[in-house]
Each structure stands twice: as C-alpha cells, then as structure tokens.
Scaffold this motif. Structure first.
Motif, PDB file in Angstrom:
ATOM      1  N   VAL A 136       0.859  -1.193   0.000  1.00 55.58           N
ATOM      2  CA  VAL A 136       0.000   0.000   0.000  1.00 55.58           C
ATOM      3  C   VAL A 136       0.889   1.234   0.000  1.00 55.58           C
ATOM      4  N   HIS A 138       0.420   4.017   1.709  1.00 60.31           N
ATOM      5  CA  HIS A 138       0.492   4.655   3.024  1.00 60.31           C
ATOM      6  C   HIS A 138       0.381   3.605   4.143  1.00 60.31           C
ATOM      7  N   TYR A 141      -0.281   4.596   7.846  1.00 61.89           N
ATOM      8  CA  TYR A 141      -1.667   4.929   8.165  1.00 61.89           C
ATOM      9  C   TYR A 141      -2.552   3.689   8.178  1.00 61.89           C
ATOM     10  N   SER A 142      -2.271   2.752   7.282  1.00 61.02           N
ATOM     11  CA  SER A 142      -3.014   1.483   7.297  1.00 61.02           C
ATOM     12  C   SER A 142      -2.839   0.788   8.644  1.00 61.02           C
ATOM     13  N   HIS A 172      -7.225  11.105   6.259  1.00 61.09           N
ATOM     14  CA  HIS A 172      -7.691  11.458   4.907  1.00 61.09           C
ATOM     15  C   HIS A 172      -7.098  12.804   4.474  1.00 61.09           C
ATOM     16  N   ILE A 175      -3.281  12.364   3.937  1.00 60.38           N
ATOM     17  CA  ILE A 175      -2.981  11.619   2.712  1.00 60.38           C
ATOM     18  C   ILE A 175      -3.112  12.522   1.490  1.00 60.38           C
ATOM     19  N   LEU A 200      -4.499   2.353   0.943  1.00 60.63           N
ATOM     20  CA  LEU A 200      -4.552   1.879   2.337  1.00 60.63           C
ATOM     21  C   LEU A 200      -4.798   0.378   2.484  1.00 60.63           C
TER      22      LEU A 200
END
Length: 205
Positions: A136, A138, A141-142, A172, A175, A200
């Motif tokens: 992914v 990011h 953040y995942s 959000h 990102i 994500l």
C-alpha cells in the motif's frame, strides 16, 4: 428456571481481558517510542507544503485517538457496549491492534530517515516502494487505523467509535497533502506507482 452462576468462568474472562488490554497498551507505547526515537534521525527538510504545522497537530491527534478509545471514560449512553464482550473477543481485538501497530512500525523503519510528521521533501528524498510500500502507498496509516480499530473493539463502547472517526478524517486530510507533494516531487514515477498500488488496503482501496 434456575441458572447457575459460574464465578470461576467470569474471573477467567476478566483476567483474559486485562491481559489483552495490557498487550494493547504495550503495543501503542512501543509504537510511540519508535516515533520519538525516529525524530532524532530524520533527514534535513528542503521543502514543505503550507499548513505543515497543522499536519503535525493532526498526526498527534491520530496517535492519541487510538489510546483515547481505550482510556477515555465515556458519558452515560455513549458507553454502551458494541458487542457482547468475552475473553476471546478481547484477545481478537488485541491481536488486531498488535498486528496494526507492528505493520505501522515496519513501515516507519522502512521509510527510515525520509520520514516526517508533516508533508515534506527531505534532502535526497527517495520514493519508497519496497517492503510494506509495495503493498500500500500509506502503510503507516493502514497500520495505525488497524491498530485503532482493534483498540475500539477492545474498549467495546459506542463512544470509542468517535476516536476511529477522528483518525479516519485526520488521515484522509494528511494523505491528500502527501499525495500532492509526491506527485510534484516524482512527476514520472509516482503516477505509475499510484496506478499499481492502492492507498490503504491492498488490492481494494
């Protein structure tokens, strides 16, 4: 009809829940420690987007949201149970939290000195596409969102969902800022990377 009360089973469930909670707290504390130590080794910033200070604040709110879900004492009504709690559920929640935090830490260590708490370009900045970044775009953040989801499940209160909502909104916004900066910095490589790797959730979103 008379229903027998099994005190030993209740005690066992309580012990499992307490142990699971300790595992969750330790996971978040270790994640926070990795971030604090990493601050000492970041590369020099050569460019940043406007509003970077706000992004730092939002990032801090995101980290806090995970722990707030577990520690906050919600008012009457908001503290109602999400699901019927059990020892097994507590350990499932703990496993999700630990896995999420571990994924975020893996991504943070992979990013190394390129990391920043706000959308910036570092000296000699690299476009990271290996390790978790091959899954992914990011992964930090995942992992954080996965960890917060597990923590909300362990807290088992409707009010804790607010912490998850805050985290989703904050990430959000962050990102969007980072995506724009990466498109500007890597105008050829990033669109191709973006086309083949989801943001994500691998293969989904």
């Amino acid at each position: 009809m008379c229903v027998a009360y099994d005190a030993s089973n209740t005690t066992e469930m309580s012990d499992m829940s307490v142990t699971a909670e300790m595992a969750v707290r330790s996971a978040w504390e270790l994640t926070g420690a990795v971030w604090l130590v990493g601050l000492l080794f970041s590369k020099r910033t050569v460019r940043r987007r406007l509003g970077g200070g706000l992004m730092v604040l939002l990032a801090a709110v995101t980290m806090a949201a995970g722990m707030a879900a577990l520690y906050w004492r919600w008012p009457e009504g908001m503290g109602r149970r999400l699901v019927a709690g059990s020892g097994e559920l507590a350990w499932t929640a703990a496993a999700v939290t630990v896995a999420g935090c571990a994924f975020a830490v893996w991504a943070r260590l992979t990013l190394g000195r390129n990391w920043s708490g706000q959308p910036t370009v570092k000296a000699g900045h690299e476009l990271m596409t290996r390790g978790p970044y091959a899954l992914v775009r990011h992964p930090i953040y995942s992992g954080l969102l996965m960890g917060i989801a597990g923590t909300v499940l362990l807290a088992d209160q409707w009010g804790s969902v607010l912490g998850m909502v805050v985290a989703v909104v904050v990430l959000h916004l962050k990102i969007r800022q980072e995506e724009m900066l990466m498109m500007e910095t890597f105008p050829e490589a990033y669109p191709a990377y973006r086309a083949r790797v989801k943001a994500l959730i691998p293969g989904v979103y």
